[in-house]
Design a protein around this motif. Sequence first.
Motif, short mmCIF file in Angstrom:
data_model
loop_
_atom_site.label_atom_id
_atom_site.label_comp_id
_atom_site.label_asym_id
_atom_site.label_seq_id
_atom_site.Cartn_x
_atom_site.Cartn_y
_atom_site.Cartn_z
N MET A 43 107.54 117.88 44.07
CA MET A 43 107.15 118.36 42.76
C MET A 43 105.65 118.66 42.75
O MET A 43 104.86 117.93 43.32
CB MET A 43 107.45 117.31 41.69
N LYS A 44 105.28 119.73 42.10
CA LYS A 44 103.87 120.13 41.93
C LYS A 44 103.53 120.04 40.46
O LYS A 44 104.41 120.01 39.60
CB LYS A 44 103.64 121.56 42.40
N ARG A 45 102.24 120.02 40.19
CA ARG A 45 101.81 120.02 38.81
C ARG A 45 100.65 120.98 38.64
O ARG A 45 99.86 121.18 39.58
CB ARG A 45 101.44 118.62 38.34
N VAL A 46 100.55 121.58 37.47
CA VAL A 46 99.44 122.47 37.14
C VAL A 46 98.87 122.01 35.80
O VAL A 46 99.58 121.44 34.97
CB VAL A 46 99.87 123.96 37.07
N ARG A 47 97.58 122.28 35.63
CA ARG A 47 96.90 121.84 34.42
C ARG A 47 96.79 123.01 33.45
O ARG A 47 96.42 124.12 33.83
CB ARG A 47 95.50 121.36 34.79
N CYS A 48 97.12 122.76 32.19
CA CYS A 48 96.97 123.77 31.15
C CYS A 48 95.48 124.07 30.98
O CYS A 48 94.68 123.15 30.81
CB CYS A 48 97.56 123.27 29.84
N PRO A 49 95.08 125.34 31.00
CA PRO A 49 93.65 125.67 30.87
C PRO A 49 93.10 125.41 29.47
O PRO A 49 91.89 125.34 29.29
CB PRO A 49 93.60 127.16 31.20
N LYS A 50 93.97 125.21 28.48
CA LYS A 50 93.49 124.99 27.12
C LYS A 50 93.35 123.51 26.78
O LYS A 50 92.31 123.07 26.31
CB LYS A 50 94.45 125.66 26.12
N CYS A 51 94.37 122.71 27.07
CA CYS A 51 94.35 121.30 26.63
C CYS A 51 94.30 120.30 27.79
O CYS A 51 94.26 119.10 27.55
CB CYS A 51 95.57 121.00 25.77
N ASP A 52 94.30 120.77 29.03
CA ASP A 52 94.26 119.92 30.24
C ASP A 52 95.52 119.08 30.45
O ASP A 52 95.54 118.18 31.27
CB ASP A 52 93.03 119.00 30.24
N ASN A 53 96.60 119.36 29.71
CA ASN A 53 97.87 118.67 29.91
C ASN A 53 98.50 119.17 31.21
O ASN A 53 98.32 120.32 31.60
CB ASN A 53 98.80 118.96 28.73
N TYR A 54 99.24 118.31 31.91
CA TYR A 54 99.91 118.71 33.15
C TYR A 54 101.32 119.22 32.88
O TYR A 54 102.03 118.68 32.04
CB TYR A 54 100.00 117.54 34.14
N VAL A 55 101.70 120.26 33.61
CA VAL A 55 103.06 120.78 33.59
C VAL A 55 103.58 120.63 35.02
O VAL A 55 102.94 121.08 35.97
CB VAL A 55 103.09 122.28 33.17
N THR A 56 104.73 119.99 35.18
CA THR A 56 105.29 119.71 36.51
C THR A 56 106.46 120.66 36.77
O THR A 56 107.23 120.96 35.87
CB THR A 56 105.77 118.25 36.58
N PHE A 57 106.57 121.11 38.05
CA PHE A 57 107.67 122.00 38.42
C PHE A 57 108.02 121.77 39.89
O PHE A 57 107.25 121.21 40.65
CB PHE A 57 107.31 123.47 38.16
N ASP A 58 109.20 122.23 40.30
CA ASP A 58 109.68 122.09 41.67
C ASP A 58 109.28 123.32 42.48
O ASP A 58 109.87 124.39 42.32
CB ASP A 58 111.20 121.91 41.68
N GLU A 59 108.26 123.16 43.33
CA GLU A 59 107.73 124.30 44.09
C GLU A 59 108.68 124.80 45.18
O GLU A 59 108.53 125.92 45.66
CB GLU A 59 106.37 123.93 44.71
N THR A 60 109.68 124.01 45.55
CA THR A 60 110.60 124.43 46.62
C THR A 60 111.52 125.57 46.17
O THR A 60 112.15 126.21 47.00
CB THR A 60 111.45 123.24 47.10
N LYS A 61 111.59 125.83 44.89
CA LYS A 61 112.45 126.89 44.37
C LYS A 61 111.77 128.26 44.41
O LYS A 61 112.38 129.26 44.05
CB LYS A 61 112.86 126.58 42.93
N TYR A 62 110.49 128.30 44.83
CA TYR A 62 109.72 129.54 44.79
C TYR A 62 109.09 129.82 46.15
O TYR A 62 108.90 128.92 46.96
CB TYR A 62 108.64 129.44 43.70
N GLU A 63 108.72 131.07 46.38
CA GLU A 63 108.11 131.48 47.63
C GLU A 63 106.60 131.61 47.48
O GLU A 63 106.10 131.86 46.39
CB GLU A 63 108.68 132.83 48.08
N THR A 64 105.86 131.47 48.59
CA THR A 64 104.42 131.63 48.59
C THR A 64 104.06 133.03 48.09
O THR A 64 104.67 134.01 48.50
CB THR A 64 103.85 131.41 50.00
N GLY A 65 103.08 133.10 47.20
CA GLY A 65 102.66 134.38 46.65
C GLY A 65 103.36 134.77 45.37
O GLY A 65 102.94 135.70 44.68
N GLN A 66 104.44 134.08 45.03
CA GLN A 66 105.19 134.40 43.82
C GLN A 66 104.40 133.93 42.59
O GLN A 66 103.79 132.88 42.58
CB GLN A 66 106.55 133.70 43.86
#
Length: 177
Positions: A1-24
């Motif tokens: 699982m990966k996480r990204v930070r919201c640029p507005k509120c700094d909250n984390y959003v988690t997602f499964d990176e294995t479902k996507y390809e590099t560059g997508q």
Amino acid sequence: MKRVRCPKCDNYVTFDETKYETGQSLVFECPQCGKQFSIRIGVSKLRALQKEENVDENLKDNNVGALIVIENVFHYKQVIPLKLGDNVIGRYMKGSKVNTPIETNDPSIDTTHCVINVSYDKRNRLKYILRDGPSNTGTFVHNEILGDRERRVIEDGTLFTIGATSIILKGAEEKEQ
């Protein structure tokens, strides 16, 4: 699982990176503030050292050591490089003047919790001195609390705790003279 930070509120959003390809490209909507933002898989603006978990490999470019922030319920494992001089350690907050931020939701870490000063001693060896900020919850070295602005010399492998977060000092390899 990966996480990204919201640029507005700094909250984390988690997602499964294995479902996507590099560059997508992916588009997210922050569940906390509703901000829509996009990322591209495989491209990170986060410092490489802070997201990589291979400490020894990362220290090749860094000659004064690093902090290994141990993963807990508030954050993922992080490797944060140190620099010569004062390394002000605290909770990451947008606009903060902390130069060694820990990305965490741990409310018991102050935004400026403690400082590690990295310098050379008389024998030209690296010396690490830890002092409390002062902070609201204290800085503990081997389960002993430091007093306000008390200094403690620490070395490679020293475990210290700020708030509910444990950190290990990874000193730099000494150069043969």
